[in-house]
Design an enzyme around this catalytic site. Structure first.
Site, PDB file in Angstrom:
ATOM      1  N   CYS A 171       0.707  -1.221   0.211  1.00 39.93           N
ATOM      2  CA  CYS A 171      -0.028  -0.051  -0.094  1.00 39.93           C
ATOM      3  C   CYS A 171       0.946   1.226  -0.014  1.00 39.93           C
ATOM      4  CB  CYS A 171      -0.944  -0.200   0.986  1.00 39.93           C
ATOM      5  SG  CYS A 171       0.059  -0.489   2.699  1.00 39.93           S
ATOM      6  N   HIS A 228      -2.408   5.700   6.359  1.00 41.00           N
ATOM      7  CA  HIS A 228      -0.956   6.119   6.528  1.00 41.00           C
ATOM      8  C   HIS A 228      -0.962   7.549   6.120  1.00 41.00           C
ATOM      9  CE1 HIS A 228       0.122   1.965   6.736  1.00 41.00           C
ATOM     10  NE2 HIS A 228      -0.243   1.719   5.482  1.00 41.00           N
TER      11      HIS A 228
HETATM   12  P1  NAD Z   1      -5.614 -10.935   6.137  1.00 45.90           P
HETATM   13  O1  NAD Z   1      -5.061 -11.608   7.359  1.00 45.90           O
HETATM   14  O2  NAD Z   1      -6.721  -9.603   6.163  1.00 45.90           O
HETATM   15  O3  NAD Z   1      -6.111 -12.126   5.180  1.00 45.90           O
HETATM   16  C1  NAD Z   1      -5.615 -12.986   4.895  1.00 45.90           C
HETATM   17  C2  NAD Z   1      -6.638 -14.128   4.334  1.00 45.90           C
HETATM   18  O4  NAD Z   1      -5.867 -15.326   4.101  1.00 45.90           O
HETATM   19  C3  NAD Z   1      -7.643 -14.572   5.542  1.00 45.90           C
HETATM   20  O5  NAD Z   1      -8.862 -14.801   4.773  1.00 45.90           O
HETATM   21  C4  NAD Z   1      -7.083 -15.984   5.971  1.00 45.90           C
HETATM   22  O6  NAD Z   1      -7.925 -16.648   6.356  1.00 45.90           O
HETATM   23  C5  NAD Z   1      -6.448 -16.575   4.630  1.00 45.90           C
HETATM   24  N1  NAD Z   1      -5.271 -17.543   4.866  1.00 45.90           N
HETATM   25  C6  NAD Z   1      -4.619 -17.407   6.078  1.00 45.90           C
HETATM   26  N2  NAD Z   1      -3.456 -18.352   5.728  1.00 45.90           N
HETATM   27  C7  NAD Z   1      -3.905 -18.862   4.510  1.00 45.90           C
HETATM   28  C8  NAD Z   1      -3.202 -20.031   3.918  1.00 45.90           C
HETATM   29  N3  NAD Z   1      -2.250 -20.882   3.988  1.00 45.90           N
HETATM   30  N4  NAD Z   1      -4.015 -20.139   2.419  1.00 45.90           N
HETATM   31  C9  NAD Z   1      -4.967 -19.720   2.185  1.00 45.90           C
HETATM   32  N5  NAD Z   1      -5.439 -18.563   2.746  1.00 45.90           N
HETATM   33  C10 NAD Z   1      -4.893 -18.459   4.059  1.00 45.90           C
HETATM   34  O7  NAD Z   1      -4.356 -10.244   5.293  1.00 45.90           O
HETATM   35  P2  NAD Z   1      -4.653  -8.924   4.506  1.00 45.90           P
HETATM   36  O8  NAD Z   1      -4.400  -7.779   5.192  1.00 45.90           O
HETATM   37  O9  NAD Z   1      -5.503  -9.077   3.318  1.00 45.90           O
HETATM   38  O10 NAD Z   1      -2.937  -9.225   3.511  1.00 45.90           O
HETATM   39  C11 NAD Z   1      -2.988  -9.741   2.387  1.00 45.90           C
HETATM   40  C12 NAD Z   1      -1.969  -9.762   1.678  1.00 45.90           C
HETATM   41  O11 NAD Z   1      -1.798  -8.244   1.174  1.00 45.90           O
HETATM   42  C13 NAD Z   1      -0.298  -9.556   2.350  1.00 45.90           C
HETATM   43  O12 NAD Z   1       0.508  -9.836   1.501  1.00 45.90           O
HETATM   44  C14 NAD Z   1      -0.526  -8.172   2.797  1.00 45.90           C
HETATM   45  O13 NAD Z   1       1.030  -7.451   3.071  1.00 45.90           O
HETATM   46  C15 NAD Z   1      -0.836  -7.440   1.591  1.00 45.90           C
HETATM   47  N6  NAD Z   1      -1.368  -6.079   1.973  1.00 45.90           N
HETATM   48  C16 NAD Z   1      -2.133  -5.844   2.872  1.00 45.90           C
HETATM   49  C17 NAD Z   1      -2.652  -4.539   3.147  1.00 45.90           C
HETATM   50  C18 NAD Z   1      -3.301  -4.213   4.734  1.00 45.90           C
HETATM   51  O14 NAD Z   1      -3.232  -2.989   4.938  1.00 45.90           O
HETATM   52  N7  NAD Z   1      -3.931  -5.047   5.058  1.00 45.90           N
HETATM   53  C19 NAD Z   1      -2.273  -3.522   2.225  1.00 45.90           C
HETATM   54  C20 NAD Z   1      -1.668  -3.750   1.264  1.00 45.90           C
HETATM   55  C21 NAD Z   1      -1.152  -4.995   1.012  1.00 45.90           C
END
Ligand code: NAD
Length: 361
Positions: free
Chosen positions: A139, A219
């Site tokens: 992000c 942020h």
């Molecule tokens: P999150 O924890 O909110 O969601 C992750 C999801 O994956 C959940 O549904 C969980 O049940 C599932 N999960 C967990 N282990 C798993 C597995 N082994 N196989 C399949 N599914 C699984 O995470 P998020 O915040 O959505 O982040 C996801 C990605 O996006 C990460 O790489 C993160 O760095 C990136 N990201 C997050 C944000 C943010 O602010 N949240 C912003 C930009 C990028």
């Protein structure tokens, strides 16, 4: 219609699924989840086919959630997969996508080595065309890439110095709190964001400092750019106002921080209150002449961490599958989601002109 599977249905995955569904050239093949929690119920209620990431489907069936199969079935049935699993898990899923020869879009929590290209639609769409996988940068890196690409194209950037004041966690990340502190994070300099930006702009001279604060909303970046030229502040504002994923926040609205930005977008009916665009405070854009014809440019921008990578993920899908070129994809994504400078009825360009009517180029 391109069939898109989404592996991981959390903060990012559920937003990407809804964004895919809104596109005219894609459909959601299904979503995969590991646990039958409230987000699994949301997937069910939205009518997404639910696949289980793991071997055991029983926790889902005993929670009365129908299961369409396991994640390998979803990968097999999909033309492309968006991996939105927690940071680091995506890399361990890579062999699964390779096994089924399904192109994959990873997220910014993965190391850059997870895919041959680190992606931002404005900055390097064409580098992802034909790749078998791509990583949408984080992000913060997305927010900086969108800002820096047009400024570098137009005025030339000699050096970037950015301080990133980062939210401590997302609203749903209760495990990160309660918190009551303000941290240099990391204490060492540069923070990882500078090197991450260089995965998109390899030649950019950039130093970043990171902080974490007890907030969940957005942020805030304090950005200082040494430009190769000395444009007026009005010229910088006009350039940024013309970019469709940058929103210039006019002074007259009285939006003094992330709280009012989020409240404003919720009032406007944005889904989940999401802000897909960078929010740049128009009156913060300042340029001071420095030596050798260069200019120092300053500004503040806010980044909604849960939302800004969503349109980029949609464009990444089109780039690696080759179903549309850069301009078409960005326009299609923006039109389908409602991304653009017209957000909330803010006419950024007219506000810019009242700031500095005589200063354009
Ligand atoms: P999150 O924890 O909110 O969601 C992750 C999801 O994956 C959940 O549904 C969980 O049940 C599932 N999960 C967990 N282990 C798993 C597995 N082994 N196989 C399949 N599914 C699984 O995470 P998020 O915040 O959505 O982040 C996801 C990605 O996006 C990460 O790489 C993160 O760095 C990136 N990201 C997050 C944000 C943010 O602010 N949240 C912003 C930009 C990028």
């Amino acid at each position: 219609m391109l069939r898109v599977g989404i592996n991981g249905f959390g903060t990012i995955g559920k937003r990407v699924a809804d964004a895919v569904r809104a596109q005219p050239d894609m459909t959601v093949a299904g979503v995969a989840k590991r646990t039958p929690d409230y987000e699994a119920e949301i997937a069910r209620d939205r009518g997404y086919s639910l696949f289980v990431a793991g071997e055991d489907t029983r926790p889902f069936t005993s929670a009365d959630i129908d299961v369409a199969g396991r994640v390998c079935h979803l990968v097999d049935e999909s033309d492309v997969v968006v991996d939105a699993t927690p940071g680091g898990v995506g890399a361990s899923n890579r062999s699964l996508y390779e096994e089924f020869e399904t192109p994959a879009v990873f997220q910014g929590g993965e190391d850059a080595s997870v895919a041959p290209v680190s992606f931002n639609a404005r900055a390097n769409y064409d580098e992802a065309v034909g790749a078998d996988s791509v990583r949408v940068v984080s992000c913060n890196t997305t927010g900086l890439s969108r800002l820096l690409a047009p400024i570098d194209d137009r005025f030339g950037i000699e050096k970037v110095r950015a301080t990133l004041v980062r939210r401590g966690g997302d609203p749903s990340q209760t495990g990160r709190g309660p918190i009551n502190d303000t941290l240099p994070d990391p204490v060492s300099i540069p923070s990882h964001h500078g090197p991450d930006i260089q995965t998109v702009f390899p030649d950019l001279d950039i130093d970043t400092m990171g902080m974490k604060v007890p907030a969940t909303l957005m942020h805030i970046h304090a950005v200082n750019l040494t430009l190769e030229t000395t444009p007026t502040a009005g010229a910088v504002r006009n350039l940024l106002a013309a970019e469709n994923r940058l929103l210039l926040v006019p002074e007259r609205l009285g939006i003094d921080g992330a709280g009012k930005l989020k409240e404003f977008t919720r009032d406007a009916g944005r889904p989940r209150g999401d802000i897909w665009e960078n929010c740049i405070w128009a009156e913060s854009i300042t340029v001071e002449p420095t030596t050798g014809g260069r200019g120092d440019c300053y500004l503040f921008q806010a980044i909604h961490q849960e939302a800004d990578v969503v349109p980029e993920s949609i464009d990444a899908i089109r780039a690696i599958t080759g179903i549309a070129g850069k301009e078409t994809s960005i326009r299609r994504t923006n039109d389908a989601l409602g991304v653009g400078s017209g957000l909330l009825g803010i006419d950024a360009k007219s506000d810019v002109s009242t700031h500095d009517a005589a200063s354009d180029d």
